[in-house]
Design a protein around this motif. Structure first.
Motif, PDB file in Angstrom:
ATOM      1  N   ARG A 146      10.834  -3.333  15.963  1.00  0.00           N
ATOM      2  CA  ARG A 146       9.484  -3.197  15.414  1.00  0.00           C
ATOM      3  C   ARG A 146       8.787  -2.105  16.206  1.00  0.00           C
ATOM      4  O   ARG A 146       8.940  -2.005  17.420  1.00  0.00           O
ATOM      5  CB  ARG A 146       8.730  -4.516  15.498  1.00  0.00           C
ATOM      6  CG  ARG A 146       9.325  -5.550  14.528  1.00  0.00           C
ATOM      7  CD  ARG A 146       8.703  -6.886  14.650  1.00  0.00           C
ATOM      8  NE  ARG A 146       7.370  -6.909  14.073  1.00  0.00           N
ATOM      9  CZ  ARG A 146       6.763  -8.018  13.667  1.00  0.00           C
ATOM     10  NH1 ARG A 146       7.353  -9.175  13.787  1.00  0.00           N
ATOM     11  NH2 ARG A 146       5.546  -7.963  13.179  1.00  0.00           N
ATOM     12  N   SER A 147       8.030  -1.287  15.505  1.00  0.00           N
ATOM     13  CA  SER A 147       7.300  -0.211  16.170  1.00  0.00           C
ATOM     14  C   SER A 147       6.034   0.084  15.376  1.00  0.00           C
ATOM     15  O   SER A 147       5.934  -0.250  14.196  1.00  0.00           O
ATOM     16  CB  SER A 147       8.161   1.054  16.277  1.00  0.00           C
ATOM     17  OG  SER A 147       8.543   1.533  15.002  1.00  0.00           O
ATOM     18  N   ASN A 148       5.091   0.670  16.061  1.00  0.00           N
ATOM     19  CA  ASN A 148       3.886   1.146  15.405  1.00  0.00           C
ATOM     20  C   ASN A 148       4.063   2.627  15.143  1.00  0.00           C
ATOM     21  O   ASN A 148       4.710   3.340  15.916  1.00  0.00           O
ATOM     22  CB  ASN A 148       2.657   0.900  16.268  1.00  0.00           C
ATOM     23  CG  ASN A 148       2.367  -0.584  16.414  1.00  0.00           C
ATOM     24  OD1 ASN A 148       2.887  -1.411  15.676  1.00  0.00           O
ATOM     25  ND2 ASN A 148       1.551  -0.921  17.381  1.00  0.00           N
ATOM     26  N   LEU A 149       3.472   3.090  14.050  1.00  0.00           N
ATOM     27  CA  LEU A 149       3.656   4.469  13.633  1.00  0.00           C
ATOM     28  C   LEU A 149       2.317   5.057  13.203  1.00  0.00           C
ATOM     29  O   LEU A 149       1.551   4.415  12.486  1.00  0.00           O
ATOM     30  CB  LEU A 149       4.634   4.516  12.448  1.00  0.00           C
ATOM     31  CG  LEU A 149       4.889   5.892  11.845  1.00  0.00           C
ATOM     32  CD1 LEU A 149       5.737   6.741  12.794  1.00  0.00           C
ATOM     33  CD2 LEU A 149       5.583   5.752  10.498  1.00  0.00           C
ATOM     34  N   LEU A 150       2.077   6.271  13.655  1.00  0.00           N
ATOM     35  CA  LEU A 150       0.948   7.054  13.168  1.00  0.00           C
ATOM     36  C   LEU A 150       1.527   8.355  12.643  1.00  0.00           C
ATOM     37  O   LEU A 150       2.247   9.061  13.366  1.00  0.00           O
ATOM     38  CB  LEU A 150      -0.062   7.337  14.286  1.00  0.00           C
ATOM     39  CG  LEU A 150      -1.315   8.111  13.874  1.00  0.00           C
ATOM     40  CD1 LEU A 150      -2.170   7.293  12.907  1.00  0.00           C
ATOM     41  CD2 LEU A 150      -2.118   8.497  15.097  1.00  0.00           C
TER      42      LEU A 150
END
Length: 170
Positions: free
Chosen positions: A114-118
């Protein structure tokens, strides 16, 4: 290299390939049975269990497999993909990476990531740009040649898309 670090490096390599428009090389990071989905986000009242607004079951902005992703890349290579002519300038910021424990499967060792992405996207020479933030829920599989993306679900933070198209990849 330790498997954990190799997988994190693969995430950053993937971001670099997408930022530089090296889509054929990006396709090589995908498992042949990849599933790539961006479900529609919904806003609803908080239920008794709490939490945040969810996604619409069975409704997607993108619902792709390897063949359809390859067709999208081939279309971008034709020079007739008007949504990407001139090409977007993209920057993928991958943060807050959380790795699950690798587990054996019939297709090989897999790990939930799981990762956050911008994603920053600009086009033309105007001062306007698009920012999209999301959480990525991936499954990466260790195969010959390293880790390959077997599944990606992109949970956008916006319920309405602040862009005219999704002619790029998350």
């Amino acid at each position: 290299m330790e498997p954990t670090q190799a997988l994190i490096n693969r995430l950053y390599q993937e971001a670099e390939l997408l930022d530089e428009g090296r889509y054929r090389e990006w396709l090589a990071l995908l498992a042949e049975d990849v599933r790539y989905q961006v479900p529609v986000r919904v806003t609803k009242e908080r239920g008794p269990e709490g939490g945040v607004s969810g996604v619409m079951g069975g409704m997607f902005h993108l619902d792709e497999d390897y063949t359809s992703l390859e067709m999208r890349v081939a279309r971008l290579e034709t020079g007739f993909a008007w949504a990407e002519d001139p090409p977007s300038r993209l920057r993928h910021f991958v943060t807050n990476v959380r790795l699950g424990e690798p587990r054996p499967t019939p297709k090989g060792e897999e790990s939930d990531v799981r990762s956050n992405l911008l994603v920053f996207r600009s086009r033309w020479d105007r001062p306007d740009y698009t920012l999209l933030s999301a959480e990525r829920r991936d499954v990466w599989r260790r195969e010959e040649g390293g880790w390959r993306l077997a599944r990606r679900t992109v949970i956008l933070d916006s319920t309405t898309l602040p862009t005219h198209n999704l002619a790029f990849f998350f």
